[in-house]
Motif scaffolding. Structure first.
Motif, PDB file in Angstrom:
ATOM      1  N   ALA A  52      10.750 -36.292 -37.751  1.00  0.00           N
ATOM      2  CA  ALA A  52      11.273 -37.295 -36.807  1.00  0.00           C
ATOM      3  C   ALA A  52      12.793 -37.394 -36.852  1.00  0.00           C
ATOM      4  O   ALA A  52      13.361 -38.406 -36.427  1.00  0.00           O
ATOM      5  N   ARG A  80       3.350 -43.644 -38.327  1.00  0.00           N
ATOM      6  CA  ARG A  80       4.501 -43.476 -39.230  1.00  0.00           C
ATOM      7  C   ARG A  80       5.555 -42.561 -38.617  1.00  0.00           C
ATOM      8  O   ARG A  80       6.742 -42.668 -38.926  1.00  0.00           O
ATOM      9  N   PHE A  81       5.126 -41.677 -37.731  1.00  0.00           N
ATOM     10  CA  PHE A  81       6.104 -40.821 -37.040  1.00  0.00           C
ATOM     11  C   PHE A  81       6.958 -41.681 -36.107  1.00  0.00           C
ATOM     12  O   PHE A  81       8.186 -41.554 -36.070  1.00  0.00           O
ATOM     13  N   LEU A  98      13.383 -38.736 -42.308  1.00  0.00           N
ATOM     14  CA  LEU A  98      12.724 -39.854 -42.993  1.00  0.00           C
ATOM     15  C   LEU A  98      11.318 -39.475 -43.457  1.00  0.00           C
ATOM     16  O   LEU A  98      10.745 -40.132 -44.309  1.00  0.00           O
ATOM     17  N   LEU A  99      10.767 -38.445 -42.866  1.00  0.00           N
ATOM     18  CA  LEU A  99       9.440 -37.986 -43.269  1.00  0.00           C
ATOM     19  C   LEU A  99       9.573 -36.590 -43.865  1.00  0.00           C
ATOM     20  O   LEU A  99      10.427 -35.811 -43.435  1.00  0.00           O
ATOM     21  N   ASN A 123      13.390 -45.860 -36.551  1.00  0.00           N
ATOM     22  CA  ASN A 123      13.956 -46.533 -37.715  1.00  0.00           C
ATOM     23  C   ASN A 123      15.439 -46.874 -37.476  1.00  0.00           C
ATOM     24  O   ASN A 123      16.177 -46.082 -36.894  1.00  0.00           O
ATOM     25  N   PHE A 161       0.486 -38.407 -32.149  1.00  0.00           N
ATOM     26  CA  PHE A 161       1.381 -38.635 -33.282  1.00  0.00           C
ATOM     27  C   PHE A 161       0.997 -39.929 -34.001  1.00  0.00           C
ATOM     28  O   PHE A 161       0.609 -40.910 -33.368  1.00  0.00           O
ATOM     29  N   PHE A 217      16.492 -36.529 -35.481  1.00  0.00           N
ATOM     30  CA  PHE A 217      17.085 -36.122 -34.199  1.00  0.00           C
ATOM     31  C   PHE A 217      18.196 -35.100 -34.416  1.00  0.00           C
ATOM     32  O   PHE A 217      18.911 -35.138 -35.432  1.00  0.00           O
ATOM     33  N   GLN A 222      24.134 -43.284 -34.525  1.00  0.00           N
ATOM     34  CA  GLN A 222      23.538 -42.121 -33.875  1.00  0.00           C
ATOM     35  C   GLN A 222      23.951 -42.005 -32.405  1.00  0.00           C
ATOM     36  O   GLN A 222      23.545 -41.064 -31.729  1.00  0.00           O
ATOM     37  N   ARG A 263      18.096 -41.466 -27.774  1.00  0.00           N
ATOM     38  CA  ARG A 263      16.881 -42.257 -27.530  1.00  0.00           C
ATOM     39  C   ARG A 263      17.163 -43.726 -27.846  1.00  0.00           C
ATOM     40  O   ARG A 263      17.773 -44.027 -28.882  1.00  0.00           O
ATOM     41  N   LEU A 299      18.929 -33.355 -26.516  1.00  0.00           N
ATOM     42  CA  LEU A 299      18.455 -34.146 -27.655  1.00  0.00           C
ATOM     43  C   LEU A 299      17.116 -33.575 -28.109  1.00  0.00           C
ATOM     44  O   LEU A 299      16.172 -33.493 -27.320  1.00  0.00           O
ATOM     45  N   ALA A 318       9.403 -43.766 -38.049  1.00  0.00           N
ATOM     46  CA  ALA A 318      10.573 -42.990 -38.487  1.00  0.00           C
ATOM     47  C   ALA A 318      11.507 -42.718 -37.310  1.00  0.00           C
ATOM     48  O   ALA A 318      12.740 -42.791 -37.435  1.00  0.00           O
ATOM     49  N   MET A 319      10.901 -42.408 -36.146  1.00  0.00           N
ATOM     50  CA  MET A 319      11.700 -42.097 -34.956  1.00  0.00           C
ATOM     51  C   MET A 319      12.553 -43.298 -34.535  1.00  0.00           C
ATOM     52  O   MET A 319      13.681 -43.134 -34.082  1.00  0.00           O
ATOM     53  N   SER A 351       8.915 -44.667 -23.684  1.00  0.00           N
ATOM     54  CA  SER A 351      10.099 -43.921 -24.107  1.00  0.00           C
ATOM     55  C   SER A 351      11.280 -44.231 -23.200  1.00  0.00           C
ATOM     56  O   SER A 351      11.124 -44.259 -21.975  1.00  0.00           O
TER      57      SER A 351
END
Lengths: 452, 168
Positions: free
Chosen positions: A78, B125-126, A137-138, B132, B122, A80, B59, B38, A71, B129-130, B22
């Protein structure tokens, strides 16, 4: 399962080590395992190499069941990605291993894991499928659109050079002006000694021209030995690459004074380094090396750019060498000499026959083939009053002992010219036409030849 | 079949998991092909003996399928700044619907992760997004911990944590 969304090369930003990747494997009894993996190394569009650092469950699993899923997380967008992999083999030497070993040292330093991370092998995997998850998304970092344009300008400037000396200087000037690189060195390989000698440098307190590095020593020596780019994005003192360079000097032998080494000029505390081999026609010619006091200064795009520049340099060096080969060395009329006044106290020059090391007074100047060239010219000057020499006669002179006709005499002459310029005004060697050199002596010479 | 005793997590492991760190979830198919994603958050119960992890279906389709087929799952909890890491495995996992309390838990988890990931450089906002997700896309995996392993990088990495005698 999703279909491949992007080529593997589009995921290289995910492989820089900013965010560790996760690797899932399965034991033969069906028990899943997930572990952080320090390094996913891009080999080509169909293969990656993963760092093998510990004899752990992941290791046991892939040896028993070669399927793995990794992964990845893009460090800017961001998004994956999943790589579906099949284990092929482990390499514990060679270009991929050495590139990964250096890169891992940087990652370990960044992660505060010095001494814990040690590369035991590079596990080579076939990429079966790339899965893109969702949409970014970014926004990605703005593309370095100037990079290709900079490469174009670099290629044009290098192509316009008509001598090795101007080629080397133009290369370093261009790195600074177009790529913002402030510290760099160009080193050439001496095929006789299998050592690299610095012929040009940028951005150091002293030029270091003539300093030597053995193949395999430090970032530069490893890049040369393995003929692969070596890049470190976070340096610290625990990793001895830069210190190895300083330690690679050899003690004096017998009657030869030990001070026949020119100090390596590099940064005292580099944080990013990148060494790229200069190869032409499959032969190693030298190394292009850049460094910076900043962390993360050189990414994979800088590496790509320098590989292109090194390729261009290699072709240009070979072309310029061929144009001064004996077969087509058309004798040009030498530029008229200006008569020089020779006065002052004698200039004492010693040659040690064992390694052709030359000392002016007590100062070490040069050794090896470049030393033999200078000694030959000085002897001719004293006995016959000659001041002009052709590359052709130097190449064929048995007392100089060039290894073969393909040897880069031009590079040795550039080294000699620069060392003489750094010494002072009393003894100079300047070009006076294509394939011709003029010795300029401003003080009476007192030569002494010391037997081995 | 004997029910395994849940592993005794070290206090530092449990405290780390309770902070919100995490979480990476893995499983595998019957053909032994691994799957991984994740987590978007998780819920702990019984001192880490019961865990529910939340994932986006779109996902983690294969992962959810594998858990439904095999009942096997593994979750790695790791604190980015300290590298403190523990892996918990279960052969007693099942895919579960997401209840009404999950959204609030996911919001708290995201806030915790913004702090955690911020410590390694980081921006929030990162992390946003991760992590989201579409609430309608959420799925859960509930597991009863069977074994746990210390995976903090170092010579002890991979050591199994002993079972909890009081929970046998």
């Amino acid at each position: 399962m999703s279909t491949a969304c992007l080529p593997l090369s589009a995921l290289r930003a995910c492989l820089e080590g900013a965010i560790p990747s996760m690797m899932a494997t399965t034991a033969i009894d069906g028990t899943p395992n997930v572990a952080y993996i320090s390094q996913v190394f891009y080999m080509d569009e169909g293969h990656v190499a993963l760092s093998f650092q510990f004899f752990n469950k992941t290791r046991q699993n892939i040896l028993a069941n070669p399927r793995a899923t990794v992964l990845l997380l893009h460090p800017v967008t961001a998004q994956f990605f999943r790589l579906h992999l099949r284990y092929l083999r482990t390499e514990s030497a060679g270009p991929v291993f050495e590139s990964m070993k250096a890169q891992l040292a940087g990652i370990a330093s960044h992660a505060g894991m010095d001494g814990v991370f040690r590369l035991l092998g590079s596990d080579i995997y076939e990429v079966l499928e790339i899965e893109c998850l969702g949409q970014p998304l970014l926004p990605d970092a703005p593309a370095r659109c100037s990079l290709l344009g900079s490469l174009r300008q670099t290629a044009q400037r290098l192509s316009a050079c008509t001598s090795l000396e101007s080629l080397l200087d133009t290369c370093l000037d261009t790195l600074q002006a177009l790529l913002g690189i402030d510290h760099a060195m160009l080193l050439m390989l001496d095929p006789l000694t299998q050592r690299l000698y610095t012929v040009a440098s940028l951005g150091y307190d002293r030029s270091g021209v003539g300093s030597e590095i053995a193949l395999g020593d430090g970032v530069i020596g490893v890049a040369a030995r393995e003929r692969t780019p070596v890049r470190i994005s976070h340096m610290n003192s625990a990793y001895l690459y830069s210190r190895a360079l300083r330690k690679s000097v050899q003690p004096g032998e017998g009657a030869i004074p030990s001070a026949t080494e020119i100090p390596y000029p590099g940064l005292h505390e580099p944080h990013s380094q990148l060494a790229v081999p200069i190869v032409s026609g499959g032969r190693l010619l030298g190394v292009l090396f850049v460094e910076s006091p900043q962390d993360l200064r050189f990414n994979f795009e800088d590496e790509d750019a320098l590989v292109v520049i090194a390729g261009h340099l290699g072709a240009a060096i070979d072309h310029l060498r061929d144009s001064t080969q004996p077969a087509d060395a058309v004798a040009e009329a030498a530029e008229p000499a200006q008569s020089l006044a020779v006065d002052g106290p004698p200039l004492r020059v010693r040659r040690y026959q064992a390694n052709n090391s030359i000392f002016i007074g007590d100062d070490y100047l040069i050794k090896g083939v470049a030393g033999a060239i200078l000694w030959c010219m000085l002897r001719e000057h004293r006995t016959r009053g000659r001041t002009e020499f052709s590359n052709r006669e130097l190449r064929l002179d048995p007392t100089i002992g060039l290894p073969d006709v393909s040897d880069n005499l031009e590079a040795r002459l550039v080294l000699l010219q620069r060392r003489l310029r750094e010494y002072g005004p009393d003894l100079r060697l300047e070009k006076c036409g294509r394939g011709r050199l003029r010795l300029q002596v401003r003080r009476p010479l007192e030569l002494s030849d010391v037997a081995a | 079949m004997d029910t395994p005793s849940p592993p005794q997590l070290r206090p530092e492991h449990l405290a780390m998991m309770e902070r919100g760190v995490s979480a990476i979830v893995g499983s595998c198919s019957r053909a032994l092909v691994p799957s991984v994603m994740r987590a978007l958050g998780y819920r702990l119960a019984g001192g880490g003996a019961e865990i529910t992890v939340y994932l986006g279906r779109s996902q983690a389709r294969q992962l959810l399928q594998d858990v439904a087929d095999t009942g096997r799952v593994t979750v790695v909890f790791s604190e980015p700044y300290s590298h403190l890491t523990v892996q918990i495995k279960s052969a007693r996992a099942r895919v579960v619907p997401v209840d009404g309390g999950a959204l609030a838990e996911l919001a708290r988890y995201q806030a915790a992760m913004e702090l955690q990931v911020g410590l390694v450089g980081f921006e929030p906002r990162f992390v946003q997004a991760m992590l989201n997700h579409d609430p309608a896309d959420l799925a859960g995996i509930h597991l009863l911990a069977d074994v746990a392993f210390d995976q903090t990088p170092g010579p002890q990495a991979g050591q199994a944590l002993s079972p909890n005698p009081s929970a046998a």
